[in-house]
Scaffold this motif. Structure first.
Motif, PDB file in Angstrom:
ATOM      1  N   VAL A  48       0.844  -1.196   0.000  1.00 32.85           N
ATOM      2  CA  VAL A  48       0.000   0.000   0.000  1.00 32.85           C
ATOM      3  C   VAL A  48       0.880   1.248   0.000  1.00 32.85           C
ATOM      4  O   VAL A  48       0.696   2.154  -0.812  1.00 32.85           O
ATOM      5  CB  VAL A  48      -0.928   0.006   1.233  1.00 32.85           C
ATOM      6  CG1 VAL A  48      -1.734   1.294   1.294  1.00 32.85           C
ATOM      7  CG2 VAL A  48      -1.847  -1.209   1.207  1.00 32.85           C
ATOM      8  N   VAL A  49       1.831   1.271   0.910  1.00 32.07           N
ATOM      9  CA  VAL A  49       2.724   2.430   1.013  1.00 32.07           C
ATOM     10  C   VAL A  49       3.972   2.008   1.761  1.00 32.07           C
ATOM     11  O   VAL A  49       3.916   1.155   2.648  1.00 32.07           O
ATOM     12  CB  VAL A  49       2.031   3.616   1.726  1.00 32.07           C
ATOM     13  CG1 VAL A  49       1.596   3.252   3.141  1.00 32.07           C
ATOM     14  CG2 VAL A  49       2.929   4.848   1.744  1.00 32.07           C
ATOM     15  N   CYS A  50       5.096   2.606   1.384  1.00 30.69           N
ATOM     16  CA  CYS A  50       6.346   2.348   2.075  1.00 30.69           C
ATOM     17  C   CYS A  50       7.109   3.657   2.258  1.00 30.69           C
ATOM     18  O   CYS A  50       7.174   4.468   1.326  1.00 30.69           O
ATOM     19  CB  CYS A  50       7.192   1.338   1.300  1.00 30.69           C
ATOM     20  SG  CYS A  50       8.645   0.778   2.215  1.00 30.69           S
ATOM     21  N   VAL A  51       7.683   3.836   3.451  1.00 30.91           N
ATOM     22  CA  VAL A  51       8.480   5.016   3.756  1.00 30.91           C
ATOM     23  C   VAL A  51       9.924   4.576   3.930  1.00 30.91           C
ATOM     24  O   VAL A  51      10.239   3.764   4.815  1.00 30.91           O
ATOM     25  CB  VAL A  51       8.003   5.720   5.047  1.00 30.91           C
ATOM     26  CG1 VAL A  51       8.800   7.007   5.259  1.00 30.91           C
ATOM     27  CG2 VAL A  51       6.519   5.997   4.989  1.00 30.91           C
ATOM     28  N   SER A  52      10.792   5.099   3.098  1.00 27.66           N
ATOM     29  CA  SER A  52      12.197   4.693   3.139  1.00 27.66           C
ATOM     30  C   SER A  52      12.896   5.212   4.385  1.00 27.66           C
ATOM     31  O   SER A  52      12.657   6.334   4.827  1.00 27.66           O
ATOM     32  CB  SER A  52      12.910   5.236   1.897  1.00 27.66           C
ATOM     33  OG  SER A  52      14.305   5.072   2.014  1.00 27.66           O
ATOM     34  N   ALA A  53      13.785   4.397   4.939  1.00 21.83           N
ATOM     35  CA  ALA A  53      14.583   4.834   6.089  1.00 21.83           C
ATOM     36  C   ALA A  53      15.747   5.705   5.637  1.00 21.83           C
ATOM     37  O   ALA A  53      16.253   6.514   6.405  1.00 21.83           O
ATOM     38  CB  ALA A  53      15.111   3.622   6.840  1.00 21.83           C
ATOM     39  N   VAL A  54      16.178   5.525   4.392  1.00 20.91           N
ATOM     40  CA  VAL A  54      17.373   6.203   3.906  1.00 20.91           C
ATOM     41  C   VAL A  54      17.117   7.687   3.660  1.00 20.91           C
ATOM     42  O   VAL A  54      17.879   8.537   4.127  1.00 20.91           O
ATOM     43  CB  VAL A  54      17.871   5.538   2.612  1.00 20.91           C
ATOM     44  CG1 VAL A  54      19.058   6.297   2.044  1.00 20.91           C
ATOM     45  CG2 VAL A  54      18.229   4.086   2.884  1.00 20.91           C
ATOM     46  N   ASP A  55      16.035   7.972   2.930  1.00 23.16           N
ATOM     47  CA  ASP A  55      15.820   9.362   2.522  1.00 23.16           C
ATOM     48  C   ASP A  55      14.388   9.829   2.752  1.00 23.16           C
ATOM     49  O   ASP A  55      13.990  10.877   2.237  1.00 23.16           O
ATOM     50  CB  ASP A  55      16.175   9.542   1.047  1.00 23.16           C
ATOM     51  CG  ASP A  55      15.527   8.481   0.183  1.00 23.16           C
ATOM     52  OD1 ASP A  55      15.966   8.303  -0.969  1.00 23.16           O
ATOM     53  OD2 ASP A  55      14.584   7.818   0.656  1.00 23.16           O
ATOM     54  N   ASP A  56      13.618   9.035   3.486  1.00 27.05           N
ATOM     55  CA  ASP A  56      12.223   9.371   3.791  1.00 27.05           C
ATOM     56  C   ASP A  56      11.350   9.456   2.551  1.00 27.05           C
ATOM     57  O   ASP A  56      10.257  10.033   2.601  1.00 27.05           O
ATOM     58  CB  ASP A  56      12.122  10.686   4.578  1.00 27.05           C
ATOM     59  CG  ASP A  56      12.657  10.544   5.995  1.00 27.05           C
ATOM     60  OD1 ASP A  56      13.010  11.569   6.596  1.00 27.05           O
ATOM     61  OD2 ASP A  56      12.731   9.397   6.485  1.00 27.05           O
TER      62      ASP A  56
END
Length: 121
Positions: A48-56
């Motif tokens: 559905v959705v993913c938020v990256s840890a590297v660059d948000d």
């Protein structure tokens, strides 16, 4: 130990809104992506959705763009999914997950137990 505990699911009429919450523990949002997956009856699990840890960076599935909004509260280790203009195709079990982003699919880590979202006509 990684724990992801979802809440906020329920029954809603088409066109309505719900807000899902995920309480995360055992890892840092700075080290792992966080996101939401869902699985409808008889269908494969989809991102559905993913938020990256590297660059948000945030990736939304095309089917939810403009209707769903993800947010994080790092101080509380919480992730939220605001869902608006819900329709019957949004009916599914929604899972909070960590790991890394494969576009909108969060993979490589852990999942919660899921929370049911049912959208009635």
């Amino acid at each position: 130990e990684v724990q992801l505990v979802e809440s906020g699911g329920g029954l809603v009429q088409a066109g309505g809104s719900l807000r899902l919450s995920c309480a995360a523990s055992g890892f840092s949002f700075d080290d792992y992506a966080i996101g939401w997956l869902r699985q409808a009856p008889g269908k494969e699990r989809e991102g559905v959705v993913c938020v990256s840890a590297v660059d948000d960076n945030i990736w939304y599935a095309e089917s939810v763009k403009g209707r769903f909004t993800v947010s994080r509260d790092k101080a509380k280790n919480m992730v939220y999914l605001e869902m608006n203009s819900l329709n019957s195709e949004d009916t599914a079990v929604y899972y909070c997950a960590n790991g890394y982003c494969s576009e909108s699919y969060t993979t490589g880590g852990s999942w919660g137990q899921g929370t049911q979202v049912t959208v009635s006509p």
